[in-house]
Design a protein around this motif. Structure first.
Motif, mmCIF file in Angstrom:
data_model
loop_
_atom_site.group_PDB
_atom_site.id
_atom_site.type_symbol
_atom_site.label_atom_id
_atom_site.label_comp_id
_atom_site.label_asym_id
_atom_site.label_seq_id
_atom_site.Cartn_x
_atom_site.Cartn_y
_atom_site.Cartn_z
ATOM 1 N N ASP A 95 6.336 49.423 58.369
ATOM 2 C CA ASP A 95 6.342 50.707 57.673
ATOM 3 C C ASP A 95 4.905 51.165 57.457
ATOM 4 O OD1 ASP A 95 8.533 51.961 55.087
ATOM 5 O OD2 ASP A 95 6.762 52.895 55.984
ATOM 6 N N THR A 97 2.222 54.302 56.333
ATOM 7 C CA THR A 97 1.954 55.593 55.699
ATOM 8 C C THR A 97 0.448 55.824 55.748
ATOM 9 O OG1 THR A 97 3.778 55.184 54.150
ATOM 10 C CG2 THR A 97 2.311 57.055 53.657
ATOM 11 N N ASP A 106 4.634 59.290 56.761
ATOM 12 C CA ASP A 106 5.298 58.040 56.397
ATOM 13 C C ASP A 106 6.409 57.770 57.407
ATOM 14 O OD1 ASP A 106 7.085 57.036 53.310
ATOM 15 O OD2 ASP A 106 6.526 55.909 55.121
ATOM 16 N N THR A 107 6.338 56.628 58.111
ATOM 17 C CA THR A 107 7.351 56.338 59.129
ATOM 18 C C THR A 107 7.468 54.840 59.342
ATOM 19 O OG1 THR A 107 8.043 56.818 61.423
ATOM 20 C CG2 THR A 107 5.676 56.546 61.035
ATOM 21 N N GLU A 202 15.029 57.358 55.084
ATOM 22 C CA GLU A 202 14.634 55.996 55.471
ATOM 23 C C GLU A 202 15.743 54.971 55.142
ATOM 24 O OE1 GLU A 202 11.444 54.369 52.761
ATOM 25 O OE2 GLU A 202 11.062 56.500 52.418
ATOM 26 N N GLU A 233 12.516 55.051 59.483
ATOM 27 C CA GLU A 233 12.089 56.143 58.616
ATOM 28 C C GLU A 233 11.347 57.224 59.396
ATOM 29 O OE1 GLU A 233 9.139 55.019 55.725
ATOM 30 O OE2 GLU A 233 9.538 56.780 54.495
HETATM 31 MN MN LIG Z 1 7.559 54.250 54.769
#
Ligand SMILES: [Mn+2]
Ligand SMILES: CCc1ccsc1-c1ccc(O)c(O)c1
Ligand SMILES: [Mn+2]
Ligand SMILES: [Mn+2]
Length: 260
Positions: A95, A97, A106-107, A202, A233
């Protein structure tokens, strides 16, 4: 919570950078690497190549000690990079960001180490599909309950469960903004989406029961029954007639802009 065109442009840049970190780290995710080595590679890339800031580092209280979250197998989220080596069959969520020019992207995505089990592969695929089903719904006038419902209904149709304690969120100049985007819910309930809103979806999906607990490190969230958990996400922008996926990667089979 409605972004100006200038803010939207900054969100596009931050989202693209975050996606590029996940594209960069893929080849490094293999048997024998430690999650802290992955953290270091991502940190150096974000700071030195992207001239950006890793948002997780020192975020929250206690301050999160690393620059990415690495959640392996039955870890649901907020896994702390460590000297733990990845092994064959592990599934891991990374994750990312980043903060660029004051705005957040954010992914997260799932990686598999070597050959995962059929069960793990299905959980990973269904979780991604539940995210995509939700993304395809997003447009002005849709309600947050519609989004949560489509995720919950799809995941539960495979006898999986939806984690309730952690959710998606508005995002912009702050890491977490209004609204809370839960991954369960009833159709036609909750806040109404408007053009210019930016938020993440997410979903965290467990192969077993939905219950979670936090480890003594005060961060790591694990499934109570130690079943596998998967998460994907994206950071999204609500457009006049649909959605734009600000953190889309080149390895994905979904359109960046969906119009209705
Ligand atoms: Mn995230
Ligand atoms: C490590 C960052 C962090 C700390 C407390 S919650 C959190 C976090 C991690 C990943 C996320 O996608 C998110 O929205 C928040
Ligand atoms: Mn998030
Ligand atoms: Mn996991």
């Amino acid at each position: 919570i409605i972004k100006t065109p200038e803010e939207i442009e900054k969100m596009r840049v931050a989202g693209k950078l975050a996606a590029e970190v996940l594209e960069m780290i893929g080849p490094h995710v293999k048997k024998g690497v430690t999650t802290d080595e992955l953290n270091q590679i991502c940190h150096d890339y974000i700071v030195n190549e992207q001239q950006a800031i890793p948002a997780p580092l020192n975020y929250g209280h206690p301050p999160f000690p690393k620059s990415i979250c690495t959640s392996v197998n039955h870890v649901i989220c907020h896994g702390i990079p460590s000297d733990k080596k990845l092994k064959d069959g592990d599934i891991i969520n990374i994750d990312v960001t980043v903060i660029k020019d004051g705005y957040h992207g954010d992914t997260s995505k799932m990686f598999v180490v070597g050959k995962p089990s059929i069960l793990a592969e299905r959980l990973i695929r269904v979780t991604q599909e539940s995210l995509y089903k939700a993304i395809r719904l997003v447009k002005p006038g849709v309600r947050l309950g519609d989004i949560g419902h489509v995720i919950q209904e799809y995941a539960e149709s495979f006898n999986y469960s939806i984690v309730r304690e952690y959710c998606g969120h508005g995002i912009g100049a702050n890491f977490h903004e209004e609204p809370q985007v839960v991954h369960y819910g009833r159709p036609n309930t909750g806040e109404v989406l408007q053009a210019g809103m930016c938020f993440t979806i997410e979903p965290m999906v467990n192969a077993g029961k939905r219950y979670s607990k936090i480890l003594p490190d005060e961060w790591t969230v694990v499934t109570k029954d130690r079943s596998l958990s998967a998460q994907w996400e994206h950071t999204l922008l609500v457009t006049d007639n649909g959605v734009e996926i600000l953190t889309l990667r080149s390895d994905e089979d979904i359109e960046r802009v969906i119009s209705h």
